[in-house]
Design an enzyme around this catalytic site. Structure first.
Site, PDB file in Angstrom:
ATOM      1  N   LYS A  15       0.829  -1.220   0.000  1.00 23.42           N
ATOM      2  CA  LYS A  15       0.000   0.000   0.000  1.00 23.42           C
ATOM      3  C   LYS A  15       0.861   1.268   0.000  1.00 23.42           C
ATOM      4  CE  LYS A  15      -2.104  -0.808   3.912  1.00 23.42           C
ATOM      5  NZ  LYS A  15      -1.460  -2.031   4.394  1.00 23.42           N
ATOM      6  N   ARG A  90      -9.284   1.083   9.355  1.00 18.04           N
ATOM      7  CA  ARG A  90      -8.782  -0.247   9.717  1.00 18.04           C
ATOM      8  C   ARG A  90      -9.777  -1.011  10.572  1.00 18.04           C
ATOM      9  NH1 ARG A  90      -3.033   0.804   9.259  1.00 18.04           N
ATOM     10  NH2 ARG A  90      -1.796  -1.049   9.651  1.00 18.04           N
ATOM     11  N   ARG A 129      12.221  -4.835   4.979  1.00 19.06           N
ATOM     12  CA  ARG A 129      11.882  -3.442   4.660  1.00 19.06           C
ATOM     13  C   ARG A 129      12.753  -2.460   5.452  1.00 19.06           C
ATOM     14  NH1 ARG A 129       5.740  -1.732   4.782  1.00 19.06           N
ATOM     15  NH2 ARG A 129       5.773  -2.300   6.981  1.00 19.06           N
ATOM     16  N   ARG A 162      11.722  -0.137  10.860  1.00 20.19           N
ATOM     17  CA  ARG A 162      10.630   0.266  11.744  1.00 20.19           C
ATOM     18  C   ARG A 162      10.603  -0.615  12.980  1.00 20.19           C
ATOM     19  NH1 ARG A 162       5.306   0.581   8.074  1.00 20.19           N
ATOM     20  NH2 ARG A 162       4.500  -0.470   9.927  1.00 20.19           N
ATOM     21  N   ARG A 173       0.602  -8.257  13.925  1.00 27.40           N
ATOM     22  CA  ARG A 173      -0.101  -7.292  13.061  1.00 27.40           C
ATOM     23  C   ARG A 173      -1.012  -8.021  12.084  1.00 27.40           C
ATOM     24  NH1 ARG A 173       4.997  -4.388  10.905  1.00 27.40           N
ATOM     25  NH2 ARG A 173       3.629  -3.409   9.388  1.00 27.40           N
TER      26      ARG A 173
HETATM   27  P1  ADP Z   1       1.259  -1.537   7.972  1.00 29.77           P
HETATM   28  O1  ADP Z   1       0.138  -1.311   6.993  1.00 29.77           O
HETATM   29  O2  ADP Z   1       2.512  -1.993   7.302  1.00 29.77           O
HETATM   30  O3  ADP Z   1       0.856  -2.361   9.152  1.00 29.77           O
HETATM   31  P2  ADP Z   1       1.101   1.225   8.935  1.00 29.77           P
HETATM   32  O4  ADP Z   1       2.228   2.173   8.759  1.00 29.77           O
HETATM   33  O5  ADP Z   1      -0.143   1.438   8.157  1.00 29.77           O
HETATM   34  O6  ADP Z   1       1.731  -0.200   8.636  1.00 29.77           O
HETATM   35  O7  ADP Z   1       0.704   1.172  10.491  1.00 29.77           O
HETATM   36  C1  ADP Z   1       1.635   0.981  11.518  1.00 29.77           C
HETATM   37  C2  ADP Z   1       0.918   0.942  12.885  1.00 29.77           C
HETATM   38  O8  ADP Z   1       0.281   2.199  13.145  1.00 29.77           O
HETATM   39  C3  ADP Z   1      -0.194  -0.093  13.021  1.00 29.77           C
HETATM   40  O9  ADP Z   1       0.295  -1.396  13.349  1.00 29.77           O
HETATM   41  C4  ADP Z   1      -1.024   0.520  14.156  1.00 29.77           C
HETATM   42  O10 ADP Z   1      -0.406   0.331  15.416  1.00 29.77           O
HETATM   43  C5  ADP Z   1      -0.964   2.000  13.837  1.00 29.77           C
HETATM   44  N1  ADP Z   1      -2.081   2.441  12.959  1.00 29.77           N
HETATM   45  C6  ADP Z   1      -1.939   2.964  11.703  1.00 29.77           C
HETATM   46  N2  ADP Z   1      -3.140   3.273  11.181  1.00 29.77           N
HETATM   47  C7  ADP Z   1      -4.069   2.931  12.105  1.00 29.77           C
HETATM   48  C8  ADP Z   1      -5.493   3.000  12.152  1.00 29.77           C
HETATM   49  N3  ADP Z   1      -6.213   3.472  11.127  1.00 29.77           N
HETATM   50  N4  ADP Z   1      -6.126   2.551  13.271  1.00 29.77           N
HETATM   51  C9  ADP Z   1      -5.423   2.071  14.311  1.00 29.77           C
HETATM   52  N5  ADP Z   1      -4.076   1.973  14.343  1.00 29.77           N
HETATM   53  C10 ADP Z   1      -3.394   2.408  13.258  1.00 29.77           C
END
Ligand code: ADP
Length: 216
Positions: A15, A90, A129, A162, A173
């Site tokens: 994404k 999410r 990554r 990260r 996750r």
């Molecule tokens: P990925 O899609 O690779 O898991 P992201 O950068 O989108 O990584 O998200 C990293 C972390 O940030 C998530 O594991 C969560 O802890 C938090 N996070 C991001 N977006 C949301 C969301 N919309 N709702 C709740 N937590 C979020």
């Protein structure tokens, strides 16, 4: 041209990389909630302190914290200009809140691009990554290395891993994804907005497919 977009898919489905490519090509604002939280954590803001434990454990940040930011992200200018959410919504509550917000502004979502990807590929992508510590651009130790080792091509800042990209945290996750986020695929399919893309193919092919959908 479809300009109000959500990118949906498991962690590691591509994404973020796709969003960065689409942002450049179509001048759409890329809104990554994860990147937003990582910046807040790095700058040690109040919000950063509240979310760091969730992010580090691979858990979802509570809805009330995320939804409090919606108004802040989606300014009237952005709603008109177009935006692309990556990592939001999410949860079902987040998806409903976004729909309500967009309906209220008379600017419904145009399309939800769903990137599917098998789990073994996700694990190898995520553990390899690396991201720019400043601008957030994604790299990979084998598949997408920078021109100079450890340095971002775009802004020259150091690349880091990260804190939630270790294998154990990735597995957690993925479990959250399956339980809480995956049901949104049906939610958006039912509303007729879902377009599925193959996230297992390389970034160039995913970009080509997505660009076609946005232009149609
Ligand atoms: P990925 O899609 O690779 O898991 P992201 O950068 O989108 O990584 O998200 C990293 C972390 O940030 C998530 O594991 C969560 O802890 C938090 N996070 C991001 N977006 C949301 C969301 N919309 N709702 C709740 N937590 C979020």
């Amino acid at each position: 041209m479809r300009r109000r977009i959500v990118l949906l898919g498991p962690p590691g489905s591509g994404k973020g990389t796709l969003a960065q490519m689409l942002e450049e090509k179509f001048e759409l604002e890329h809104l990554s909630t994860g990147q937003w939280f990582r910046n807040e954590i790095r700058e040690e803001t109040e919000l950063g302190k509240r979310v760091v434990e969730y992010v580090a454990r691979g858990e979802l940040v509570p809805d009330e914290l995320v939804l409090g930011l919606l108004e802040h992200w989606l300014t009237p200018e952005l709603i008109q200009h177009g935006f692309m959410f990556d990592g939001f919504p999410r949860t079902r509550a987040q998806a409903e809140a976004l729909d309500k917000f967009c309906a209220h502004k008379m600017a419904p979502l145009d399309v939800v691009l769903f990137l599917s990807c098998p789990e073994d590929l996700i694990i190898s992508r995520i553990t390899g990554r690396r991201v720019c510590s400043s601008c957030g651009k994604n790299y990979h130790v084998r598949a997408l290395s920078p021109r100079s080792p450890g340095i971002c091509d775009l802004c020259g800042s150091p690349l880091i891993q990260r804190l939630d990209d270790t294998e154990a945290v990735v597995r957690d996750r993925l479990e959250f994804y399956r339980e809480v986020t995956e049901p949104l695929v049906d939610y958006y399919r039912d509303s007729g907005k879902l377009v599925s893309l193959n996230g297992a193919q390389g970034p160039e092919a995913a970009f080509r497919d997505a660009a076609q959908v946005l232009a149609s």
